[in-house]
Motif scaffolding. Structure first.
Motif, mmCIF file in Angstrom:
data_model
loop_
_atom_site.group_PDB
_atom_site.id
_atom_site.type_symbol
_atom_site.label_atom_id
_atom_site.label_comp_id
_atom_site.label_asym_id
_atom_site.label_seq_id
_atom_site.Cartn_x
_atom_site.Cartn_y
_atom_site.Cartn_z
ATOM 1 N N LYS A 136 0.837 -1.191 0.000
ATOM 2 C CA LYS A 136 0.000 0.000 0.000
ATOM 3 C C LYS A 136 0.875 1.244 0.000
ATOM 4 C CE LYS A 136 -3.906 -2.277 0.406
ATOM 5 N NZ LYS A 136 -4.935 -2.282 -0.677
ATOM 6 N N LYS A 137 0.265 2.375 -0.242
ATOM 7 C CA LYS A 137 0.981 3.640 -0.141
ATOM 8 C C LYS A 137 1.347 3.867 1.329
ATOM 9 C CE LYS A 137 -2.590 5.514 -2.250
ATOM 10 N NZ LYS A 137 -3.208 4.378 -2.944
ATOM 11 N N PRO A 138 2.590 4.238 1.623
ATOM 12 C CA PRO A 138 3.040 4.316 3.027
ATOM 13 C C PRO A 138 2.645 5.626 3.713
ATOM 14 C CG PRO A 138 4.864 4.832 1.577
ATOM 15 C CD PRO A 138 3.704 4.476 0.677
ATOM 16 N N PHE A 139 1.366 5.968 3.649
ATOM 17 C CA PHE A 139 0.881 7.194 4.269
ATOM 18 C C PHE A 139 -0.417 6.902 5.024
ATOM 19 C CE2 PHE A 139 3.417 8.615 0.684
ATOM 20 C CZ PHE A 139 4.161 9.651 1.225
ATOM 21 N N ILE A 140 -0.610 7.605 6.127
ATOM 22 C CA ILE A 140 -1.872 7.569 6.842
ATOM 23 C C ILE A 140 -2.331 8.995 7.075
ATOM 24 C CG2 ILE A 140 -1.484 5.346 7.980
ATOM 25 C CD1 ILE A 140 -0.608 6.867 10.459
ATOM 26 N N GLN A 141 -3.632 9.179 7.191
ATOM 27 C CA GLN A 141 -4.183 10.525 7.355
ATOM 28 C C GLN A 141 -4.996 10.610 8.636
ATOM 29 O OE1 GLN A 141 -7.129 11.709 4.462
ATOM 30 N NE2 GLN A 141 -6.734 13.889 4.751
ATOM 31 N N MET A 142 -4.807 11.692 9.375
ATOM 32 C CA MET A 142 -5.630 12.001 10.536
ATOM 33 C C MET A 142 -6.600 13.107 10.130
ATOM 34 S SD MET A 142 -4.458 13.369 14.329
ATOM 35 C CE MET A 142 -3.441 11.936 14.646
ATOM 36 N N LYS A 143 -7.908 12.884 10.341
ATOM 37 C CA LYS A 143 -8.930 13.865 9.983
ATOM 38 C C LYS A 143 -9.643 14.360 11.234
ATOM 39 C CE LYS A 143 -10.033 12.317 5.272
ATOM 40 N NZ LYS A 143 -11.136 11.972 4.333
ATOM 41 N N TYR A 144 -9.965 15.654 11.254
ATOM 42 C CA TYR A 144 -10.681 16.223 12.388
ATOM 43 C C TYR A 144 -12.130 15.755 12.405
ATOM 44 C CZ TYR A 144 -12.525 19.684 15.648
ATOM 45 O OH TYR A 144 -13.140 20.297 16.702
ATOM 46 N N THR A 145 -12.751 15.727 11.246
ATOM 47 C CA THR A 145 -14.123 15.223 11.116
ATOM 48 C C THR A 145 -14.186 14.312 9.903
ATOM 49 O OG1 THR A 145 -14.737 17.173 9.799
ATOM 50 C CG2 THR A 145 -15.210 17.243 12.160
ATOM 51 N N PRO A 146 -14.977 13.249 9.954
ATOM 52 C CA PRO A 146 -15.122 12.397 8.766
ATOM 53 C C PRO A 146 -15.884 13.139 7.673
ATOM 54 C CG PRO A 146 -16.633 11.698 10.487
ATOM 55 C CD PRO A 146 -15.761 12.749 11.108
ATOM 56 N N ASP A 147 -15.334 13.151 6.486
ATOM 57 C CA ASP A 147 -15.972 13.828 5.354
ATOM 58 C C ASP A 147 -15.800 12.938 4.136
ATOM 59 O OD1 ASP A 147 -16.878 15.475 3.329
ATOM 60 O OD2 ASP A 147 -16.007 17.286 4.181
#
Length: 329
Positions: A301-312
């Motif tokens: 997989k792409k070696p990145f993860i994302q943290m989001k303040y609100t699910p959109d």
């Protein structure tokens, strides 16, 4: 269209074109995030162009500064962010358990968990996670690079019997690493709303030439490609236009040997390109891994993860806390 089915096209051309498209698509978001960062510092949404000093306040426009002791924006961020950041202070904020229907035992799972904690401490991952958490509160999102790093350095040891010190070159770190990626240098596929949905993501970074040579040792880049970059950068000796003496401009410009790397990440393939500083769509760089472009990670997989303040579900980059309260300021 996935890269693997494209025929008769230069990889550097392919990456350059997609980089230009993705960067153009995200330009408005970058301006919005910079504005939100300034609002946090200034305490007002008005006349942000007056922001100049290191504290984010322009003394020539006092009428634009919030009149209360602390702005609503500042109070909101500093109330939510510490609570979110506090999640990463506790040693038990994550746990490793065996996969269902596998031969993994609880003992081996605990061993992995202990090793991960060791890497988190060695690489200061908690600090990186907390920085990303605060950015998420302010602008709505933070993207982390998750990889593996091998660092060489000097290892100091002491003989307890002879009380003598010894210093040897060796590997000082070999483990998982976490990096908060600058939002100005991360370009997702415009058609994706999550990293998993994106066909690709593109990142930009600036690294010194010796870092490229280190990555050759790790097998990430190919020596012949890095040599081409080095040969290009070594063309620095020229006649001074005033004295007509030979001048090595590397001694004048400390960033002379910095290289801009544009990295293209698919689930199954990575391409790294040393891109000219004046590159535009169509400009070609030097592909640093022309032969070994397969994803080296087991997860593919792409070696990145994302943290989001609100699910959109409709936007890759959601709104943060500042956008929710700035009209009340």
């Amino acid at each position: 269209m996935a890269l693997q089915i494209i025929k008769n096209i230069d990889p550097a051309q392919f990456v350059s074109d997609r980089w230009y498209i993705a960067a153009t698509d995200i330009n408005a978001d970058v301006q919005r995030w910079d504005s939100l960062q300034n609002q946090y510092r200034l305490g007002s949404v008005k006349n942000l162009n007056t922001l100049r000093d290191e504290r984010g306040r322009n003394h020539g426009s006092e009428q634009e500064i919030s009149r209360i002791s602390a702005s609503v924006i500042y109070n909101t961020v500093e109330t939510i962010a510490p609570r979110l950041m506090g999640l990463f202070n506790n040693d038990g904020w994550f746990s490793v358990t065996p996969r269902p229907r596998s031969n993994t035992t609880m003992d081996s799972a605990r061993a992995v968990q202990d090793k991960l904690r060791e890497h988190i401490d060695l690489d200061s991952m908690n600090t990186t996670l907390r920085k990303g958490a605060k950015q998420t509160v302010k602008i709505g999102s933070a993207v982390y690079f998750v990889g593996w790093d091998i660092r060489e350095g000097i290892i100091h040891t002491v003989d307890p019997q002879r009380l003598t010190k010894r210093s040897d070159e060796g590997i000082v770190f070999n483990g998982a690493t976490l990096k908060l990626w600058d939002y100005r240098d991360f370009y997702p596929d415009p058609k994706g709303y999550t990293i998993e949905e994106c066909e690709y993501v593109i990142t930009e970074s600036t690294v010194p030439l010796n870092a490229l040579e280190d990555r050759v040792k790790l097998g990430l880049y190919e020596a012949s490609a890095v040599k081409k970059v080095k040969d290009h950068l070594m063309r620095s000796v020229s006649n001074d236009t005033v004295t007509h003496n030979r001048v090595d401009y590397q001694e004048i410009d400390q960033h002379r040997n910095d290289v801009r790397i544009v990295s293209y990440w698919e689930d199954a393939r990575f391409i790294f390109v040393a891109m000219p500083w004046n590159a535009r769509s169509g400009a070609l760089g030097i592909v640093l891994n022309p032969k070994t472009q397969d994803n080296p990670f087991d997860h593919q997989k792409k070696p990145f993860i994302q943290m989001k303040y609100t699910p959109d579900e409709d936007r890759f980059f959601p709104a943060g806390a500042i956008e929710a309260v700035r009209d009340d300021q």
